[in-house]
Design an enzyme around this catalytic site. Structure first.
Site, short mmCIF file in Angstrom:
data_model
loop_
_atom_site.label_atom_id
_atom_site.label_comp_id
_atom_site.label_asym_id
_atom_site.label_seq_id
_atom_site.Cartn_x
_atom_site.Cartn_y
_atom_site.Cartn_z
N TRP A 366 0.82 -1.21 0.00
CA TRP A 366 0.00 0.00 0.00
C TRP A 366 0.85 1.26 0.00
CZ3 TRP A 366 -0.95 3.71 4.04
CH2 TRP A 366 -0.21 3.51 5.19
N ASP A 367 2.16 1.10 0.22
CA ASP A 367 3.08 2.24 0.15
C ASP A 367 2.90 3.01 -1.15
OD1 ASP A 367 3.94 0.17 1.88
OD2 ASP A 367 5.98 0.96 1.91
N GLU A 493 1.02 -1.31 12.50
CA GLU A 493 1.11 -2.77 12.56
C GLU A 493 1.47 -3.28 13.95
OE1 GLU A 493 3.83 -3.58 9.43
OE2 GLU A 493 2.47 -2.82 7.90
N LYS A 597 3.63 1.78 16.04
CA LYS A 597 4.77 1.58 15.15
C LYS A 597 4.95 2.76 14.21
CE LYS A 597 6.61 -1.56 11.60
NZ LYS A 597 6.34 -2.75 10.77
N GLN A 598 3.85 3.19 13.61
CA GLN A 598 3.91 4.26 12.61
C GLN A 598 2.61 5.06 12.65
OE1 GLN A 598 4.16 0.88 9.99
NE2 GLN A 598 2.78 1.87 8.54
#
Length: 789
Positions: A366-367, A493, A597-598
């Site tokens: 999906w990046d 994630e 995480k992000q």
């Protein structure tokens, strides 16, 4: 190192990346940084002689092999096969023996060595002066390119001189298949390695030109590579050629006198097709034709074409950043790799690592839709369109995947090359359904920026309808009339299988409304897809009733339902050596704590700025900043955008720095596996959406810019409905202009709440808005604040 006889030309160093002998212990990183690509063919920046080498790689977009996935306990819907990128035959190799001793920068005496990536011209240059263990000195130069205009073609021009005395030379230019690739199985993020993935079918040799054709055993692909050589050598040099199943070698031998030189130009061409496509002989003929045509035109002509193509691309893609030359060259490095990662022709997409390495098995994630296409939509919209057409080409597999999982609509894969799901890790793979909405969001953004209604009526509508149908069937209503999406994983994630992930819910809502609006604009296309008014009504109702979790007690939105009530992570007790957490803690612990995480909810605020008040953004950002560890390179950019919007300009600058230097300084120690294209795209977003304050969630582009003290001037361009809008920001003013537009052309936009009309005849300038004050910078977890420069 005894002396530096000369160095490669020093043009404007803000357009050049330079590595020397001091960087030879960073081979993998250097090979990725110096990778060349044209969206179809990619060559890693390995040394011409092939040794030393961290990871060889000659990649073709979509070329892969399939391998079995093994599960201790299997389950319905678990992917049984995975795609893994493999290397095509390597045509960059030019090996040199000096009086019988091979050129190797690790032996003998290395007087000078440097490689330079010229971002302006699009070539990789190399200069080495070396004395063999036997005491014989040579000077080697090379220039390498992967042609942007010629899809199949790459080329190398290689020269050797003997500056001090006669030297006996043997030069071997190889086209080599099935090179050995090191297995990095100690890291779960590394790629699987398939030994000898190519089976030889045809070898063809015709003088100084030849071709190899191979096939894969399981993915049913056939790949052809051809080389054509043009040597320029003293008359007393002799040449020969030979071919085996996995190698074509062209050789030159002779004694080189001082003042003489040998130059070898090597032209390569590549193609792959399914095995039921062209025959091996026909494929060999195709690539031979292209290689011979390139040789006939010559290396100088290829360089001229490359410069012209980049001149055109840089006109829109270049970003001027005055105040820090290091970051100026870094953002140009980022944009260069985004330019060369995709193609406008056909239907090819961009893997997470591009064609720069085998990281993530070469998978598309999906990046691409989340971080790369938001940039390319505005600097190379035709490339964004091509990537979306690739998703559309694989819609049948997505429809089949949804049917396999007993769901409606389509489910696009979390990780793939050939269109099927390749992630065997269910919680962060199949459950990451937001990839569907990421694709829909990319479609809607592309159509909004370009006005490409034909695309919307065709592939765009197909994608919007099939993804909207997933949400309508997957979500459910509760007794209070609210619509919920449960059991999914959002961008973070370190949280999995959650209910009502805010990012996913807002993205699904945009997907549902975007599909409904597109159906209204193109009712005839909707009829083709079997969409009736009742289905559209249901989409709008679900969107209107979508749950947006909020914690009234703490005054913040929840990343997912109940997130703010989970136990806190012990950041003070977590050492620097424990990061990234996924390599040192079980997911069982990560999933149940408030550790991010992000950027997840912060990313939602970037994507949907109008959904949150300024006060809500400030409270949310402060809350999640203290819990986000940035164990993913995807995180710094959206955090930087929101930090800039909220006036935390030093933090925003340091987050931008982390994003743009992710690969140039190997901040995650993973650049050797390939570049992080999402981080490079994120660097542009951090500048344009962060400091430029650009937002595209309204009918018109809007800007609310602010610059940190360390940036004296920021200038960037955006393609908007076929026109190039140039935005220039200084400490005092913002300037908007249409430098290429014909007379009487105009664009409307918003600047700090004021509606402006920018015409081709006269730029518009406005004062820079005041920087908002939401108090001091919120703290980051212990030891996790970005370091900046």
């Amino acid at each position: 190192m005894q002396r530096t006889p000369e160095r490669l030309s020093e043009a404007d160093e803000r357009w050049r990346i330079r590595r020397t002998h001091d960087d030879l212990d960073r081979l993998g990183e250097t090979e990725s940084v110096f990778a060349l690509s044209n969206g179809w063919l990619g060559w890693r920046g390995t040394l011409d002689e092939g040794r030393p080498c961290d990871m060889p790689g000659s990649y073709l977009n979509g070329l892969h092999e399939r391998r079995k996935l093994n599960y201790p306990e299997d389950g319905h819907g678990f992917p049984q096969l995975s795609d893994t990128v493999i290397s095509a035959p390597n045509a960059t190799l030019v090996r040199l023996w000096v009086d019988g001793e091979p050129l190797d920068v690790r032996t003998g005496t290395l007087h000078h060595h440097e490689q330079v990536l010229d971002l302006r011209v699009g070539v990789l240059e190399r200069l080495t002066e070396w004395t063999s263990p036997g005491g014989h000195t040579v000077r080697v130069r090379s220039t390498r390119l992967v042609s942007l205009p010629r899809r199949r073609v790459g080329a190398v021009e290689w020269t050797v001189e003997a500056p001090h005395g006669p030297v006996e030379l043997r030069i071997c230019a190889d086209l080599l298949a099935n090179e050995r690739v090191e297995d990095r199985a100690d890291d779960p993020r590394a790629a699987a390695v398939i030994d000898d993935p190519l089976v030889g079918e045809v070898r063809h040799l015709d003088g100084s030109a030849g071709a190899l054709v191979h096939r894969t055993e399981h993915s049913d692909q056939r790949v052809a590579a051809a080389v054509a050589h043009h040597p320029t050598a003293p008359d007393h040099f002799t040449s020969s050629a030979d071919a085996t199943e996995d190698r074509i070698r062209f050789s030159l031998t002779g004694v080189l006198q001082p003042g003489e030189r040998v130059t070898l130009a090597k032209f390569a061409a590549y193609e792959w097709q399914p095995v039921d496509g062209a025959s091996p002989d026909d494929l060999a003929e195709e690539v031979m034709t292209d290689a011979l045509a390139a040789r006939a035109d010559g290396f100088a002509a290829l360089c001229a074409e490359q410069r012209a193509a980049l001149d055109a691309a840089w006109r829109t893609a270049d970003v001027l950043l005055d105040g820090d030359d290091k970051l100026q060259v870094a953002i140009r490095f980022a944009m260069f790799h985004l330019i060369q990662a995709g193609r406008p022709d056909g239907d090819r997409t961009i893997p997470a690592k591009g064609l720069t390495g085998n990281g993530y098995d070469g998978h598309v994630l999906w990046d691409t839709e989340g971080y790369v296409l938001p940039v390319l939509t505005y600097v190379a919209p035709e490339v964004a369109r091509s990537a979306l057409r690739w998703r559309h080409a694989h819609l049948p597999q997505a429809l089949d995947r949804a049917a396999e999982l007993r769901l409606t609509g389509a489910i696009f894969p979390w990780r793939t090359i050939g269109g099927e799901e390749c992630s065997g890790y269910w919680p962060a793979g199949t459950a990451g359904l937001h990839v569907n909405a990421d694709i829909a969001d990319a479609v809607l953004r592309y159509v909004s920026a370009t006005g490409d209604d034909d695309f919307l009526a065709g592939p765009g509508l197909d994608l919007l309808v099939s993804t909207a149908r997933l949400w309508a069937g997957y979500g459910h209503y509760t007794d209070d009339g609210r619509f919920h999406i449960t059991g999914v994983t959002g961008p973070d994630e370190y949280s999995a299988l959650v209910d009502d992930n805010l990012f996913t819910n807002l993205m699904a809502r945009r997907n549902l409304r975007g599909a409904a609006d597109a159906v209204r604009r193109h009712p005839e296309a909707a009829t083709r897809l079997g969409v009736d008014p009742a289905e559209v009504t249901a989409w709008r109702a679900a969107a209107d009733a979508m749950t947006v979790p909020y914690d009234a007690k703490r005054g913040v939105h929840q990343q997912s339902a109940g997130f703010t009530e989970q136990p806190e992570w012990d950041f003070a007790g977590t050492s620097e050596d424990d990061y990234p957490l996924l390599l040192h803690f079980p997911y069982l612990e990560l999933y149940r704590h408030q550790v991010v995480k992000q950027a997840d909810l912060v990313l939602a605020m970037q994507r949907f700025p109008s959904e949150f008040s300024a006060e809500e953004k400030a409270a949310n950002f402060a809350y999640y900043q203290t819990r986000t560890v940035r164990d993913s390179s995807l995180s710094a950019s959206p955090q930087g955008v929101l930090a800039a919007e909220l006036g935390h300009l030093d933090l925003a600058y340091d987050l931008f720095t982390e994003s743009v230097l992710q690969d140039l300084e190997d901040l995650g120690d993973k650049t050797g596996d390939g570049l992080h294209l999402a981080s490079l795209g994120g660097a542009w977003l951090a500048l344009v959406q962060g400091f430029g304050g650009m937002r595209d969630d309204r009918e018109l582009l809007s800007f609310d810019p602010r610059l940190p003290d360390r940036i004296e001037r920021l200038a960037f361009s955006l393609c908007w409905h076929g026109q190039r809008l140039l935005v220039t920001l200084t400490a005092d003013q913002a300037r908007y202009e249409l430098p290429d537009a014909p007379t009487d052309t105009s664009i409307e936009l918003w600047h700090h709440g004021e509606r402006l009309q920018v015409t081709a005849d006269e730029p518009v300038t406005r004062p820079m808005p005041p920087v908002p004050d939401f108090g001091p910078e919120p703290p980051s977890p212990d030891g996790r604040r970005p370091k900046g420069q």
